[in-house]
Scaffold this motif. Structure first.
Motif, short mmCIF file in Angstrom:
data_model
loop_
_atom_site.label_atom_id
_atom_site.label_comp_id
_atom_site.label_asym_id
_atom_site.label_seq_id
_atom_site.Cartn_x
_atom_site.Cartn_y
_atom_site.Cartn_z
N CYS A 1 29.61 30.03 -21.83
CA CYS A 1 28.16 30.10 -22.11
C CYS A 1 27.64 31.51 -21.89
O CYS A 1 26.43 31.71 -21.74
N ILE B 1 23.27 32.17 -18.25
CA ILE B 1 23.97 31.29 -19.18
C ILE B 1 23.11 31.07 -20.44
O ILE B 1 21.88 31.13 -20.37
N ASP B 2 23.80 30.83 -21.55
CA ASP B 2 23.10 30.43 -22.78
C ASP B 2 22.81 28.94 -22.61
O ASP B 2 23.69 28.11 -22.83
N TYR B 3 21.58 28.64 -22.20
CA TYR B 3 21.27 27.26 -21.82
C TYR B 3 21.04 26.35 -23.02
O TYR B 3 20.67 25.20 -22.86
N GLY C 1 27.92 33.39 -19.27
CA GLY C 1 27.34 33.62 -17.95
C GLY C 1 28.29 34.19 -16.91
O GLY C 1 29.47 34.43 -17.19
N SER D 1 29.91 33.57 -13.12
CA SER D 1 30.15 32.50 -12.13
C SER D 1 30.13 33.08 -10.72
O SER D 1 30.70 34.15 -10.47
N GLY E 1 25.98 29.50 -11.92
CA GLY E 1 26.17 30.20 -13.19
C GLY E 1 24.88 30.95 -13.49
O GLY E 1 23.80 30.39 -13.40
N ASN F 1 23.60 26.28 -25.35
CA ASN F 1 24.97 26.12 -25.81
C ASN F 1 25.33 24.64 -25.94
O ASN F 1 25.26 23.89 -24.96
N THR G 1 18.29 27.50 -10.78
CA THR G 1 19.69 27.06 -10.69
C THR G 1 19.75 25.59 -10.29
O THR G 1 20.18 25.26 -9.20
N LEU H 1 27.89 23.14 -23.49
CA LEU H 1 27.33 22.99 -22.14
C LEU H 1 26.47 21.74 -22.07
O LEU H 1 26.62 20.91 -21.17
N ILE I 1 31.16 28.25 -17.53
CA ILE I 1 30.11 29.27 -17.36
C ILE I 1 30.42 30.49 -18.24
O ILE I 1 29.54 31.03 -18.90
N LYS I 2 31.68 30.86 -18.28
CA LYS I 2 32.09 32.01 -19.09
C LYS I 2 31.84 31.73 -20.58
O LYS I 2 31.36 32.60 -21.31
#
Ligand code: ZN
Ligand code: ZN
Length: 274
Positions: free
Chosen positions: A183, A82-84, A185, A187, A79, A86, A36, A89, A180-181
């Motif tokens: 992606c 998450i789709d890191y 994820g 929160s 978050g 994205n 994180t 993002l 975050i949402k």
């Protein structure tokens, strides 16, 4: 066993590389960790690839820690899952990165104006190729003998309200939850015990935060049970982590907080319900 769900690497202001963090987690027999880092996802791929290439048994949860300003206070939002990759993002994170660098330059300028000999290049070296943050400036202040500890450097010079403090562009509270949402994820309100104005906790819940970091090294027993009860009452997810930044006397060690896998299972099934 257990999970440490709050871990920083050299991708932000941690002093251990993503691979180093994975190795330590394996040595400590952790079941999983969440990487994180502040405003960056750059530590996730190297850690994941290392786990896969070495065939290690470690559940790595992709995460991030975002900062927001809420009524004169800096509040942190974690978050998870998450789709890191994205694009939206990644685009936002580049903006944050630029803002962080500009801020570090401004703070160093202020320190220089105060007569302190702090060299920006040295600050950048401290960041070991990762994002430049105030802890790196604090390290230089300690190195130069202007402060004896990182905490003192923040209190005397660069913390909020101190003479060389400079604010940084941040997301609005609701924006952080939304990002975050978007992606995919979850929160989570980080270390709520650090928040001076506790009304903020209620307001973040009203804004739709999904969970609370109940287990945290600085939380007293009383705070832990209060935030746990609050989470249960509001139907929020419960998380916890050490906020590891590397081995240092002033920081918490990896695995200081180990949450049971049932909490992680709750997070996973929450995502399944979307
Ligand atoms: Zn934090
Ligand atoms: Zn943190």
């Amino acid at each position: 066993m257990g999970y440490d769900l709050h871990v920083h690497t050299t991708a932000s202001d941690g002093i251990v590389s993503p691979i180093g963090v994975v190795r330590r987690a394996i040595d400590l027999k952790l079941e999983g960790i969440a990487v994180t880092d502040h405003d960056t996802v750059a530590g996730i791929s190297p850690a994941t690839e290392y786990i896969n290439n070495e065939g290690l048994e470690l559940d790595l949860i992709p995460g991030i820690e975002l900062s927001i300003d809420f009524e004169q206070e800096e509040v942190h939002i974690l978050g998870y899952f998450i789709d890191y990759r994205n694009p939206k993002l990644l685009e936002k994170l580049i903006l944050f990165q630029e803002a962080r660098t500009q801020r570090a330059v401004k703070i160093v300028e202020k320190l220089n104006q105060m007569g302190l000999k702090v060299d920006y290049d040295r600050v950048r070296e401290m960041a070991i190729g990762g994002l430049i943050g105030r802890p790196h400036i604090a390290q230089v202040l300690v190195e130069k003998g202007y402060a004896s500890t990182i905490k003192e450097a923040f209190r005397k010079y660069i913390g909020r309200g101190s003479p060389a403090y400079y604010p940084r562009y941040k997301l609005l509270p609701g924006e952080s939850i939304k990002l975050i949402k978007e992606c995919g994820g979850i929160s989570v309100l980080a270390h709520p015990g650090h928040i001076k104005n506790q009304r903020i906790v209620g307001e973040m819940i009203d804004l739709g935060i999904n969970g609370i970091e109940v287990f945290y090294p600085d939380h007293s027993e009383q705070q832990t049970s209060y935030f746990r009860k609050l989470s249960q009452e509001k139907g929020l997810l419960i998380t916890g982590g050490s906020d590891y930044h590397g081995e240092s006397a002033e920081r918490n060690q990896l695995g200081t907080i180990r949450v049971e896998c049932c909490y992680v299972d709750n997070m996973k099934s929450f995502l399944g319900c979307f």
